[in-house]
Enzyme design. Structure first.
Site, PDB file in Angstrom:
ATOM      1  N   ARG A   1      51.167  77.546  27.440  1.00 21.76           N
ATOM      2  CA  ARG A   1      49.902  76.959  26.971  1.00 21.76           C
ATOM      3  C   ARG A   1      50.074  76.140  25.696  1.00 21.76           C
ATOM      4  O   ARG A   1      49.130  75.493  25.241  1.00 21.76           O
ATOM      5  CB  ARG A   1      48.876  78.072  26.715  1.00 21.76           C
ATOM      6  CG  ARG A   1      48.509  78.843  27.944  1.00 21.76           C
ATOM      7  CD  ARG A   1      47.511  79.910  27.594  1.00 21.76           C
ATOM      8  NE  ARG A   1      46.205  79.352  27.370  1.00 21.76           N
ATOM      9  CZ  ARG A   1      45.231  79.305  28.269  1.00 21.76           C
ATOM     10  NH1 ARG A   1      45.431  79.811  29.459  1.00 21.76           N
ATOM     11  NH2 ARG A   1      44.081  78.769  27.981  1.00 21.76           N
TER      12      ARG A   1
ATOM     13  N   TRP B   1      49.274  74.591  20.582  1.00 19.29           N
ATOM     14  CA  TRP B   1      49.399  73.196  21.003  1.00 19.29           C
ATOM     15  C   TRP B   1      48.581  72.413  19.993  1.00 19.29           C
ATOM     16  O   TRP B   1      47.357  72.532  19.952  1.00 19.29           O
ATOM     17  CB  TRP B   1      48.855  73.026  22.428  1.00 19.29           C
ATOM     18  CG  TRP B   1      49.085  71.653  22.970  1.00 19.29           C
ATOM     19  CD1 TRP B   1      50.221  71.209  23.592  1.00 19.29           C
ATOM     20  CD2 TRP B   1      48.172  70.550  22.970  1.00 19.29           C
ATOM     21  NE1 TRP B   1      50.072  69.893  23.952  1.00 19.29           N
ATOM     22  CE2 TRP B   1      48.831  69.463  23.583  1.00 19.29           C
ATOM     23  CE3 TRP B   1      46.879  70.365  22.491  1.00 19.29           C
ATOM     24  CZ2 TRP B   1      48.228  68.213  23.741  1.00 19.29           C
ATOM     25  CZ3 TRP B   1      46.271  69.123  22.644  1.00 19.29           C
ATOM     26  CH2 TRP B   1      46.950  68.070  23.267  1.00 19.29           C
TER      27      TRP B   1
ATOM     28  N   ASN C   1      41.610  78.855  19.607  1.00 20.15           N
ATOM     29  CA  ASN C   1      41.939  77.871  20.640  1.00 20.15           C
ATOM     30  C   ASN C   1      40.700  77.010  20.822  1.00 20.15           C
ATOM     31  O   ASN C   1      39.611  77.542  21.012  1.00 20.15           O
ATOM     32  CB  ASN C   1      42.298  78.597  21.945  1.00 20.15           C
ATOM     33  CG  ASN C   1      42.498  77.638  23.108  1.00 20.15           C
ATOM     34  OD1 ASN C   1      42.763  76.453  22.901  1.00 20.15           O
ATOM     35  ND2 ASN C   1      42.367  78.151  24.320  1.00 20.15           N
ATOM     36  N   GLY C   2      40.866  75.698  20.769  1.00 20.64           N
ATOM     37  CA  GLY C   2      39.719  74.810  20.921  1.00 20.64           C
ATOM     38  C   GLY C   2      39.727  73.747  19.849  1.00 20.64           C
ATOM     39  O   GLY C   2      40.733  73.566  19.143  1.00 20.64           O
TER      40      GLY C   2
ATOM     41  N   GLU D   1      51.495  60.629  42.124  1.00 17.11           N
ATOM     42  CA  GLU D   1      51.912  61.972  41.724  1.00 17.11           C
ATOM     43  C   GLU D   1      53.411  61.990  41.399  1.00 17.11           C
ATOM     44  O   GLU D   1      53.834  62.627  40.433  1.00 17.11           O
ATOM     45  CB  GLU D   1      51.550  62.966  42.845  1.00 17.11           C
ATOM     46  CG  GLU D   1      51.990  64.394  42.666  1.00 17.11           C
ATOM     47  CD  GLU D   1      51.488  65.058  41.374  1.00 17.11           C
ATOM     48  OE1 GLU D   1      50.645  64.501  40.671  1.00 17.11           O
ATOM     49  OE2 GLU D   1      52.006  66.152  41.084  1.00 17.11           O
TER      50      GLU D   1
ATOM     51  N   GLU E   1      56.289  62.943  33.039  1.00 11.88           N
ATOM     52  CA  GLU E   1      55.938  64.075  32.174  1.00 11.88           C
ATOM     53  C   GLU E   1      57.115  64.978  31.836  1.00 11.88           C
ATOM     54  O   GLU E   1      57.137  65.570  30.770  1.00 11.88           O
ATOM     55  CB  GLU E   1      54.753  64.883  32.711  1.00 11.88           C
ATOM     56  CG  GLU E   1      54.984  65.613  33.985  1.00 11.88           C
ATOM     57  CD  GLU E   1      53.732  66.339  34.466  1.00 11.88           C
ATOM     58  OE1 GLU E   1      52.886  66.701  33.650  1.00 11.88           O
ATOM     59  OE2 GLU E   1      53.621  66.546  35.693  1.00 11.88           O
TER      60      GLU E   1
ATOM     61  N   HIS F   1      50.801  41.908  42.931  1.00  5.20           N
ATOM     62  CA  HIS F   1      49.738  41.472  42.031  1.00  5.20           C
ATOM     63  C   HIS F   1      50.039  41.813  40.573  1.00  5.20           C
ATOM     64  O   HIS F   1      49.133  41.917  39.772  1.00  5.20           O
ATOM     65  CB  HIS F   1      48.405  42.083  42.472  1.00  5.20           C
ATOM     66  CG  HIS F   1      48.071  41.744  43.891  1.00  5.20           C
ATOM     67  ND1 HIS F   1      47.609  40.505  44.258  1.00  5.20           N
ATOM     68  CD2 HIS F   1      48.208  42.457  45.033  1.00  5.20           C
ATOM     69  CE1 HIS F   1      47.437  40.480  45.578  1.00  5.20           C
ATOM     70  NE2 HIS F   1      47.808  41.655  46.062  1.00  5.20           N
TER      71      HIS F   1
ATOM     72  N   LYS G   1      50.128  73.549  29.526  1.00  2.92           N
ATOM     73  CA  LYS G   1      49.419  73.869  30.747  1.00  2.92           C
ATOM     74  C   LYS G   1      47.983  74.187  30.343  1.00  2.92           C
ATOM     75  O   LYS G   1      47.746  74.721  29.271  1.00  2.92           O
ATOM     76  CB  LYS G   1      50.082  75.122  31.338  1.00  2.92           C
ATOM     77  CG  LYS G   1      49.734  75.412  32.747  1.00  2.92           C
ATOM     78  CD  LYS G   1      50.669  74.709  33.665  1.00  2.92           C
ATOM     79  CE  LYS G   1      50.349  74.974  35.110  1.00  2.92           C
ATOM     80  NZ  LYS G   1      50.881  73.891  35.940  1.00  2.92           N
TER      81      LYS G   1
HETATM   82  C1  F6R Z   1      50.577  67.503  35.790  1.00  2.55           C
HETATM   83  C2  F6R Z   1      49.615  68.516  35.430  1.00  2.55           C
HETATM   84  C3  F6R Z   1      48.305  68.081  34.880  1.00  2.55           C
HETATM   85  C4  F6R Z   1      47.179  68.926  35.494  1.00  2.55           C
HETATM   86  C5  F6R Z   1      45.844  68.582  34.823  1.00  2.55           C
HETATM   87  C6  F6R Z   1      44.696  69.326  35.458  1.00  2.55           C
HETATM   88  O1  F6R Z   1      51.740  68.060  36.297  1.00  2.55           O
HETATM   89  O2  F6R Z   1      49.865  69.680  35.537  1.00  2.55           O
HETATM   90  O3  F6R Z   1      48.092  66.730  35.098  1.00  2.55           O
HETATM   91  O4  F6R Z   1      47.126  68.680  36.863  1.00  2.55           O
HETATM   92  O5  F6R Z   1      45.913  68.900  33.471  1.00  2.55           O
HETATM   93  O6  F6R Z   1      44.868  70.691  35.360  1.00  2.55           O
HETATM   94  P1  F6R Z   1      44.046  71.712  36.247  1.00  2.55           P
HETATM   95  O7  F6R Z   1      44.435  71.466  37.663  1.00  2.55           O
HETATM   96  O8  F6R Z   1      44.455  73.053  35.753  1.00  2.55           O
HETATM   97  O9  F6R Z   1      42.609  71.415  36.015  1.00  2.55           O
END
Ligand code: F6R
Length: 620
Positions: A27, A74, A100-101, A493, A500, A516, A615
């Site tokens: 996180r 983070w 957190n926030g 994707e 990333e 284009h 995450k």
């Molecule tokens: C990319 C990735 C992010 C999440 C995004 C949404 O690999 O993990 O782009 O997909 O932050 O996260 P969720 O799905 O948890 O809402």
């Protein structure tokens, strides 16, 4: 984003806190810290960098106490540094908290508190919260309240958060009230684990595994007042919400690396199983349709829907794009895919019979949650396609579909994407069968879906070929990903996965759009990944591929087994099993996940902890 842990009980809190921080590191990993109350004082250790660095510090300078809090950061306000790491202290150290926030009005609050004599030592918004609680405590004491009473402390926290604009998950301790832990939230998740004579706090359930089987999720505006022998929940409006105790479903196997070096690789290889999980119990052979337990909608309401909005962020948004193609093709319902961060502030016209699906792995993404709430406020039925059981979005949506993919720990989303696509395929089947799709067509989809776990197993066999390709191109500084129709979202994707975790600039486009603009990027050093399995417009994709070759751009093709012709044109080919077009994203995304992984490994990047990312993006 940011992980929080807390403990109150008879044991030394440090062991749970540090283990929990390791589990929550995905996180945020800019810094980590812990604070422990030993009965007379609170000691703090904090350190820039990984949790392991904090653990090393605590070996050198051990701390003790049977209650404590911890945090993995983070960074939002203030660069990663030891000073800016949490926990933060308020007043003269009588309050210690982790957060957190984002406190949006922090500069106004900071100025006000400075005028009152509070000294700020960090560049964080969190320190404002710490001083604010200390100030409220001081005010209460002036009015005659007892600072050694838990109730005084709870009121101080409640008065402080009432002044905060923004989001918070807070865990607060008080120097003068040992054994008291107060947790409160708005917009950032918190969960309490119930033990025997002890309680555990965490920002998601993973630290609780192995410690308890019973958990309570806090809702917004709720405050948990935790002591070793009691746990009381109260609402900031003064009411006492009923405790809703749930079973913790996660197991330690879900969070172990097993034979793999990284969570990302483990999760890529889990996909045959996770797709099977997404399908389990949801295929109705007799009616040739799909069924879901948790939609909470009767068939009449489902049948009346004439527009669908899929909203999400990042990878989940890409899954939504595949969903748009699927639902429009099979159910003939118009679909729009909206970035949640845009939808939450836009005011697009939405007719009454519009249904909203929020797609989210974590169920905590701040923008997706806000978009869901906004649509709910406007009276639309809201459903969630979500992986994390008990998450805020799963709880707030009117109904939903779980992915059952197990915890996704690698920061780069992989298995959640294919599970989301699987669930969206089932949804297209269900909605299609309620409208125009014939029984035989439904039957055919069901039998093809049943084959998907095996097809993914076969697709994973491309890993050796992927390694060769990765070795050849890992030094490139730019990549293009090109695909058409169902493989256009896969191109997006694939490009996202690469950028990333390997920090290579990469862009995804519909293959024909290249002319284009992006074709200007093509040169001998810029590989183009063509996602080109057999499809209706295969010859057109081949023309796009020729256009790149004509400009001396190296081409890596993702093609169907048996397609020898493409090998004559492309520099490298990675083969995947042949499946119908609508199922191709499930197999073509596999080599792209593996390619991103392997390139990142060759470049020496930390695939599970990519820089600047975390995450679960719980800030706006
Ligand atoms: C990319 C990735 C992010 C999440 C995004 C949404 O690999 O993990 O782009 O997909 O932050 O996260 P969720 O799905 O948890 O809402």
């Amino acid at each position: 984003m940011c992980g929080i842990v807390g403990y109150v009980g008879p044991k030394q809190a440090y062991d749970y806190l540090i283990e929990g921080l390791f589990r929550l590191e995905y996180r945020g990993y800019d810094s980590a810290g812990v604070a422990l109350q030993d009965g007379s004082k609170i000691s703090i250790r904090k350190k820039t960098g990984r949790v392991s660095q904090l653990a090393d510090l605590c070996k050198l300078l051990p701390i003790h106490g049977t209650s404590g809090i911890g945090h993995t950061r983070w960074a939002t306000h203030g660069e990663p540094s030891d000073t800016n790491s949490h926990p933060h202290t308020g007043g003269n150290g009588e309050v210690v908290l982790v957060h957190n926030g984002v406190i949006e009005n922090y500069s106004i609050l900071r100025d006000r508190l400075r005028e009152l004599g509070y000294v700020f030592r960090t560049a964080t918004d969190t320190e404002v919260a710490a001083h604010l609680v200390a100030h409220q405590l001081e005010e209460a004491v002036k009015l005659g309240d007892d600072p050694f009473e838990a109730e005084t402390c709870v009121r101080a926290v409640e008065s402080a958060v009432r002044q905060i604009k923004g989001t918070y998950g807070l865990a607060v301790m008080f120097r003068d009230v040992p054994g008291l832990l107060i947790a409160t939230r708005f917009g950032s998740p918190l969960v309490v684990g119930m033990g025997r004579g002890e309680y555990f706090l965490a920002s998601d359930a993973s630290p609780l595994v192995g410690h308890t089987k019973e958990i309570v999720y806090l809702n917004d505006h709720e405050t948990a007042v935790i002591k070793a022998d009691s746990f009381v929940l109260r609402h900031q409006d003064g009411s006492a919400p009923a405790l809703s105790i749930r079973a913790l479903e996660q197991t330690s196997r879900d969070t172990d690396l097993g034979e793999f070096d990284h969570y990302m690789l483990k999760e890529i290889f889990e996909q045959p199983q996770t797709i099977e999980n997404a399908l389990r119990g949801r295929l109705d052979d007799e009616e040739a349709t799909a069924k879901f337990g948790g939609l909470n909608l009767d068939p009449q309401s489902l049948g009346r829907i004439d527009r669908i909005v899929l909203t999400a962020c990042g990878t989940s948004w890409h899954a939504g794009l595949v969903g748009e193609y699927l639902i429009e093709e099979f159910a003939r319902i118009p679909v729009e895919v909206e970035y949640a961060s845009e939808l939450r502030y836009r005011n697009p016209p939405m007719a009454d019979r519009t249904m909203i699906f929020a797609i989210t792995q974590s169920g905590e993404t701040a923008d997706t949650l806000a978009a869901l709430r906004e649509c709910k406020r406007k009276g639309h039925p809201t459903l969630a396609i979500c992986n994390t059981v008990g998450s805020t979005i799963a709880r707030e949506a009117d109904g939903g579909i779980y992915l059952h993919a197990g915890p996704e720990i690698g920061v780069a989303s992989t298995k959640a994407f294919t599970s989301q696509v699987t669930v969206l395929t089932l949804l297209a089947l269900l909605l299609g069968r309620m409208r125009h799709l014939s029984h035989p067509a439904g039957k055919r989809m069901i039998s093809q879906l049943r084959e998907m776990p095996d097809k993914i197993r076969q697709a994973l066999k491309c890993f050796d070929a992927v390694k060769d390709v990765a070795r050849k191109y890992y030094t490139a500084e730019n990549f293009l990903y090109l695909g058409r129709l169902y493989n256009f979202p896969v191109a997006l994707e694939g490009a996202l996965k690469l950028k990333e975790i390997s920090y290579i600039h990469s862009e995804g486009y519909p293959a024909a759009e290249m002319k284009h603009g992006p074709i200007a990027l093509v040169d001998e050093d810029t590989p183009s990944v063509f996602i080109a399995p057999r499809c209706e417009i295969y010859p057109k994709v081949m023309s796009n591929l020729e256009e790149v070759k004509a400009r001396k751009g190296p081409v890596i093709a993702i093609a169907c087994e048996g397609d020898d012709k493409i090998a004559e044109l492309a520099d490298d080919v990675i083969y995947v099993p042949d499946v119908d077009e609508y199922l191709q994203p499930l197999v073509t995304s596999i080599p792209l996940q593996l390619l991103a992984y392997q390139i990142a490994i060759y470049r020496g990047c930390n695939v599970d902890r990519p820089r600047n990312l975390a995450k679960s993006v719980t800030v706006e």
